[in-house]
Design a protein around this motif. Structure first.
Motif, PDB file in Angstrom:
ATOM      1  N   ARG A  71      -9.442   6.607  -2.289  1.00 23.95           N
ATOM      2  CA  ARG A  71      -8.462   5.685  -1.771  1.00 23.95           C
ATOM      3  C   ARG A  71      -9.046   4.981  -0.567  1.00 23.95           C
ATOM      4  O   ARG A  71      -9.620   5.619   0.307  1.00 23.95           O
ATOM      5  CB  ARG A  71      -7.222   6.469  -1.321  1.00 23.95           C
ATOM      6  CG  ARG A  71      -6.323   5.601  -0.498  1.00 23.95           C
ATOM      7  CD  ARG A  71      -5.155   6.324   0.058  1.00 23.95           C
ATOM      8  NE  ARG A  71      -4.178   5.298   0.425  1.00 23.95           N
ATOM      9  CZ  ARG A  71      -2.957   5.550   0.794  1.00 23.95           C
ATOM     10  NH1 ARG A  71      -2.527   6.774   0.846  1.00 23.95           N
ATOM     11  NH2 ARG A  71      -2.156   4.567   1.114  1.00 23.95           N
ATOM     12  N   ILE A  72      -8.941   3.668  -0.555  1.00 25.44           N
ATOM     13  CA  ILE A  72      -9.305   2.907   0.640  1.00 25.44           C
ATOM     14  C   ILE A  72      -8.025   2.239   1.103  1.00 25.44           C
ATOM     15  O   ILE A  72      -7.426   1.466   0.367  1.00 25.44           O
ATOM     16  CB  ILE A  72     -10.413   1.879   0.355  1.00 25.44           C
ATOM     17  CG1 ILE A  72     -11.656   2.609  -0.146  1.00 25.44           C
ATOM     18  CG2 ILE A  72     -10.724   1.076   1.605  1.00 25.44           C
ATOM     19  CD1 ILE A  72     -12.730   1.709  -0.672  1.00 25.44           C
ATOM     20  N   GLN A  73      -7.610   2.623   2.302  1.00 26.62           N
ATOM     21  CA  GLN A  73      -6.362   2.101   2.857  1.00 26.62           C
ATOM     22  C   GLN A  73      -6.226   0.605   2.663  1.00 26.62           C
ATOM     23  O   GLN A  73      -7.166  -0.129   2.941  1.00 26.62           O
ATOM     24  CB  GLN A  73      -6.337   2.377   4.353  1.00 26.62           C
ATOM     25  CG  GLN A  73      -6.116   3.799   4.707  1.00 26.62           C
ATOM     26  CD  GLN A  73      -4.668   4.152   4.644  1.00 26.62           C
ATOM     27  OE1 GLN A  73      -3.820   3.338   4.957  1.00 26.62           O
ATOM     28  NE2 GLN A  73      -4.378   5.354   4.221  1.00 26.62           N
ATOM     29  N   GLN A  74      -5.061   0.160   2.248  1.00 24.85           N
ATOM     30  CA  GLN A  74      -4.735  -1.258   2.096  1.00 24.85           C
ATOM     31  C   GLN A  74      -5.634  -1.967   1.103  1.00 24.85           C
ATOM     32  O   GLN A  74      -5.609  -3.174   1.006  1.00 24.85           O
ATOM     33  CB  GLN A  74      -4.823  -2.007   3.434  1.00 24.85           C
ATOM     34  CG  GLN A  74      -3.550  -1.957   4.214  1.00 24.85           C
ATOM     35  CD  GLN A  74      -3.726  -1.196   5.489  1.00 24.85           C
ATOM     36  OE1 GLN A  74      -4.711  -0.507   5.687  1.00 24.85           O
ATOM     37  NE2 GLN A  74      -2.751  -1.293   6.358  1.00 24.85           N
ATOM     38  N   ASP A  75      -6.468  -1.231   0.389  1.00 23.33           N
ATOM     39  CA  ASP A  75      -7.373  -1.913  -0.527  1.00 23.33           C
ATOM     40  C   ASP A  75      -7.228  -1.409  -1.947  1.00 23.33           C
ATOM     41  O   ASP A  75      -7.006  -2.177  -2.862  1.00 23.33           O
ATOM     42  CB  ASP A  75      -8.804  -1.735  -0.037  1.00 23.33           C
ATOM     43  CG  ASP A  75      -9.792  -2.436  -0.942  1.00 23.33           C
ATOM     44  OD1 ASP A  75      -9.498  -3.573  -1.327  1.00 23.33           O
ATOM     45  OD2 ASP A  75     -10.838  -1.845  -1.267  1.00 23.33           O
ATOM     46  N   ARG A  76      -7.345  -0.097  -2.152  1.00 21.38           N
ATOM     47  CA  ARG A  76      -7.252   0.386  -3.523  1.00 21.38           C
ATOM     48  C   ARG A  76      -7.041   1.895  -3.588  1.00 21.38           C
ATOM     49  O   ARG A  76      -7.388   2.625  -2.651  1.00 21.38           O
ATOM     50  CB  ARG A  76      -8.518   0.025  -4.290  1.00 21.38           C
ATOM     51  CG  ARG A  76      -9.682   0.947  -3.999  1.00 21.38           C
ATOM     52  CD  ARG A  76     -10.941   0.456  -4.596  1.00 21.38           C
ATOM     53  NE  ARG A  76     -11.495  -0.595  -3.758  1.00 21.38           N
ATOM     54  CZ  ARG A  76     -12.745  -1.050  -3.877  1.00 21.38           C
ATOM     55  NH1 ARG A  76     -13.532  -0.600  -4.804  1.00 21.38           N
ATOM     56  NH2 ARG A  76     -13.190  -1.955  -3.044  1.00 21.38           N
ATOM     57  N   ASP A 111       0.855  -1.176   0.000  1.00 20.47           N
ATOM     58  CA  ASP A 111       0.000   0.000   0.000  1.00 20.47           C
ATOM     59  C   ASP A 111       0.902   1.240   0.000  1.00 20.47           C
ATOM     60  O   ASP A 111       1.956   1.241   0.636  1.00 20.47           O
ATOM     61  CB  ASP A 111      -0.864  -0.023   1.253  1.00 20.47           C
ATOM     62  CG  ASP A 111      -1.971   1.007   1.188  1.00 20.47           C
ATOM     63  OD1 ASP A 111      -2.305   1.421   0.064  1.00 20.47           O
ATOM     64  OD2 ASP A 111      -2.488   1.393   2.241  1.00 20.47           O
ATOM     65  N   ALA A 112       0.493   2.252  -0.725  1.00 22.83           N
ATOM     66  CA  ALA A 112       1.284   3.481  -0.762  1.00 22.83           C
ATOM     67  C   ALA A 112       1.179   4.217   0.564  1.00 22.83           C
ATOM     68  O   ALA A 112       0.272   3.962   1.350  1.00 22.83           O
ATOM     69  CB  ALA A 112       0.788   4.367  -1.893  1.00 22.83           C
TER      70      ALA A 112
END
Lengths: 315, 502
Positions: free
Chosen positions: B188-193, B33-34
């Motif tokens: 943006r959904i953390q750790q997802d997309r 994840d960024a």
């Protein structure tokens, strides 16, 4: 009853305080510097010093702890070092994901574990019992990461039935949401189903050998009625306690399963946060999980009382 | 009948009209994840992957790592190398509709240089001031001549952000980044997309051939590959070397790789605190012996399935800056033993730390057995990455295995690692002669002169070996056959202009 619940909630306060001290100090004991871990390849000493100052890492640990505790009491769980997002907002994002996964896994576990346990008890020492036991043992011993990857290869790559990994919110696309969650929920449920099966079986056996069941049989009640309304209802108490505890554990997030299926829930966030030494996030999640666990315990006890009239008087 | 014909043609026409309107979405699997989506604060490789589609830079690089125009159409250095003037492209808009002009460029560069949270300060440390010398012209005035500034501007330091958004959001810019790249931020959904969509007002919009790009962080390589094979991903970056063959064998996928500008090295603690007091740290002959007992070619074959490039310098041999007079040494156990003998050792006991992932552990075990033949008893210490980093910085190690993702200008691969005051000089090597050569290489605008200086520095470094380089990482991609026009870039970034999906 309300007095009982109130008392239990009061007891929860020192428990949470102790947990907060634990999680905070354990984090500080971890080797590795959060600012350095975050810096990656950009390790300009001047910038690092500024950031240490900004996030109060130079303060004495005890002051850091009380600052964090004070913040939490006012609903401020701190800010993620890695992404600058408030921790509470992150938890809010992850909670629905983890709850969905936990609920689906629990449904699978109950649907598989309880009927299997009943059957195993009723047909004790017969083929069905042995088969159920073999499955239970496999469910407990097969590692999640292995089962997960095998399922992905079979169901997604070869058969193409379900998406291999990822997540979709149930409010955005319910069908895809359920589809992406089927495999992880199933993988997660195997061990739970096995435990539930074993517990149901032994609880059922205990009740089946009691006098009133013999009386019921002598009265000429149908086996169906004996098993479902007399035996199962009484065997349900330990099963409920176990289910509530298992569900509490599920809420802590399923680290391996979430990692494999790339589900952005609590487990995955915790792992990432630990690796990047994102203290505030780890602390926030642990506290939330602890609160969830305490609540689930309380619910189990209350349900227990509701189902067992004998206990009501003592509350 | 006529009615039928009309109907059919209408339907056909409708179908043709509808075709271009069908939205093409590219789903790209990335390794992690960024972090913060703010070019000024960012520090992760995956973050850069996302910016490449979202934030245009003043200058870019081409397939040969040559610097080419992007937001700046042309530029010129002053005679003394202390001023750089750039012409800014006309008619460029930010994602929020604001106009990109010289003032916006100045605001971004100043933000990068002054904001507390900025990680771009060292990259821009040679800049004294930046000013708008016209509506579409900016001038950088430098403290000392620094030709590497241009290369810095090909990356995050040169990404121009919307001044209005930057001002409103401050350090929280990453929550809703506004840039001037081909795709704009959606969610943006953390750790997802991380979701981006086509920016209709992009200055080069005709080359945007997809409508939506979704970056999905999938850390597990097996799962990433499974997603690619099941069609859930269109492009997967950094495919594991062990998966390269199965990508090549899959009829629905194509494999692509390129050697990156980075390096893989073994750091020897030569001067960082008390633990530098070890035989390897004190005697360069032992380091030379260690280097000579590694079979770099075999290492690459075993661990990277031949996708990596053996190396002995901070720069890969694919680069024009590589010193060809110092070829990658072939393994020579006899010579290694002789060097050890000269240093007064039959065997040397040494501890080496490395990151605790499968690939590194495997590589280190191979090296361990290779150098054992010369008489080095290496004890390996698998260390969790954050710990490894702090131990390495603090000097609590004898040898440490470390990667560098690489920079476009050779300076970025050398200067900060081996100059006495270098920010990443974790080995604490210090040689005034090397400092002088590298400082001069930075100041000259003549590539031939620069090459001479780097060559000379590499001769010294190759002899003293504070860092023993073992090779250069590949960037490997698995790409669906539905995707057309994808080409791996030598900096490992995914450039999506001209990429389409059937």
């Amino acid at each position: 009853m309300p007095v009982y619940i109130g008392k239990r909630l009061l007891v929860a306060i020192p428990t949470l305080l102790i947990i907060s001290i634990f999680v905070f100090s354990l984090q500080k004991l971890l080797p590795g510097d959060p600012i350095l871990a975050m810096a990656g390849e950009e390790r300009d000493p001047a910038v690092l010093a500024l950031l240490r100052e900004k996030y109060h890492f130079n303060d004495p640990v005890i002051i850091q702890y009380f600052r964090w505790l004070g913040g939490m009491l006012t609903g401020d769980f701190g800010i993620s070092l890695r992404t600058n997002q408030p921790v509470l907002e992150l938890i809010g994002q992850k909670l629905p994901v983890t709850i969905q996964l936990a609920v689906m896994a629990m449904i699978f576990a109950l649907l598989i574990g309880i009927p299997a346990g009943i059957l195993a008890a009723v047909y004790k020492n017969r083929a069905i019992d042995y088969i159920a036991n073999i499955f239970a043992l496999s469910g407990l011993s097969v590692p999640n990461f292995w089962l997960g990857i095998m399922l992905i290869l079979l169901v997604s790559v070869h058969l193409g039935w379900l998406p291999a990994s990822g997540y979709e919110s149930i409010f955005v696309d319910p069908v895809r949401s359920i589809k992406t969650m089927i495999m992880p929920a199933f993988v997660l449920s195997t061990a739970l189903a096995a435990q539930l099966m074993r517990h149901t079986r032994s609880a059922m056996l205990g009740v089946l050998s009691s006098d009133y069941i013999r009386t019921a049989r002598a009265k000429g009640l149908s086996p169906r009625e004996i098993i479902l309304s007399h035996t199962f209802r009484n065997a349900l108490l330990p099963i409920i306690t176990l289910s509530a505890l298992l569900f509490g554990e599920l809420l802590a997030g399923a680290v391996l399963t979430e990692q494999i299926f790339t589900i952005p829930g609590f487990g995955k966030m915790t792992v990432d946060a630990v690796f990047t030494r994102d203290y505030a996030v780890v602390q926030g999640i642990v506290m939330c999980t602890a609160i969830g666990f305490i609540l689930m315990n309380l619910i189990a006890d209350v349900l227990y009382a509701a189902l067992n009239p004998r206990l009501r008087a003592t509350l | 009948m006529k009615k039928f014909a009309t109907l059919t043609s209408a339907l056909l026409a409708g179908a043709f009209l509808a075709f271009p309107a069908m939205s093409a979405e590219l789903r790209i699997g990335i390794n992690d994840d960024a972090d913060v989506l703010d070019p000024a604060q960012s520090r992760s490789f995956v973050g850069r992957l996302v910016y490449t589609s979202m934030c245009d830079k003043l200058v870019d690089i081409d397939q040969n790592m040559k610097i080419v125009p992007q937001l700046a159409t042309e530029w010129a250095w002053s005679e003394d190398g202390k001023a750089l003037t750039m012409k800014i492209r006309d008619g460029v808009k930010f994602h929020d509709g604001e106009v990109l002009d010289a003032a916006a460029v100045v605001a971004t560069i100043e933000r990068n240089m002054t904001m507390t949270e900025s990680r771009r300060k060292s990259e821009l440390s040679s800049v004294e001031k930046v000013e708008a010398t016209g509506p579409l012209e900016v001038k950088f005035t430098l403290k000392t001549a620094d030709v590497t500034l241009l290369a810095q501007l090909t990356d995050r330091a040169g990404m121009i952000v919307g001044p209005k958004a930057a001002k409103e959001l401050g350090a929280n810019f990453g929550s809703n980044p506004v840039c001037a790249g081909p795709f704009k931020f959606v969610e943006r959904i953390q750790q997802d997309r991380i979701v981006l969509e086509k920016f209709a007002d992009y200055w080069d919009k005709d080359r945007i051939l997809v409508d939506k790009v979704t970056f999905l962080p999938i850390p597990d390589t097996t799962v990433k590959l499974a997603n690619l094979r099941s069609g859930d991903l269109d492009i997967a970056e950094r495919i594991a070397a062990s998966d390269a063959q199965s990508v090549k064998d899959d009829p629905n996928l194509t494999y692509a790789d390129v050697i990156g500008p980075g390096n893989m090295g073994i750091y020897v603690n030569v001067g960082n605190g008390a633990r530098a007091d070890n035989p390897m740290g004190k005697d360069k002959r032992l380091r030379q012996a260690f280097s000579l007992s590694i079979d770099r070619e075999a290492l690459g074959q075993i661990v990277f399935e031949g996708t990596s490039l053996p190396g002995n310098q901070p720069i890969p041999s694919t680069s024009p800056w590589y010193n060809k007079d110092l070829p990658v040494p072939t393994r020579d156990i006899e010579k290694a033993k002789q060097l050890m003998k000269e240093a007064g050792f039959e065997t040397v006991d040494i501890e080496m730390q490395h990151a605790n992932n499968t690939l590194q552990t495997q590589a280190m075990q191979v090296i361990q057995s290779m150098v054992a033949e010369a008489g080095f008893n290496v004890s390996l210490k698998a260390t969790e990455f954050a710990t490894l980093l702090s131990e390495q910085t603090a000097g609590n190690y004898q040898m440490s295995r470390s990667d560098w993702s690489g920079r476009i200008d050779p300076d970025g691969n050398i200067h900060q690692f081996v100059t006495c005051k270098g920010g990443l000089n974790d080995v604490k090597y210090c040689n005034p002669e090397v400092d002088k050569l590298l400082d001069e290489a930075r100041a000259s605008q003549d590539d031939a002169v620069r090459k001479e200086k780097y060559d000379a520095a590499n001769v010294i470094l190759n002899d003293e070996l504070p860092i023993i380089y073992i090779g250069h990482q590949p960037y490997a991609y698995g790409v669906s056959k539905k995707v057309e026009g994808f080409q791996p870039s030598p900096d490992g970034m995914i450039r999506l202009l001209g990429v389409s999906k059937k």
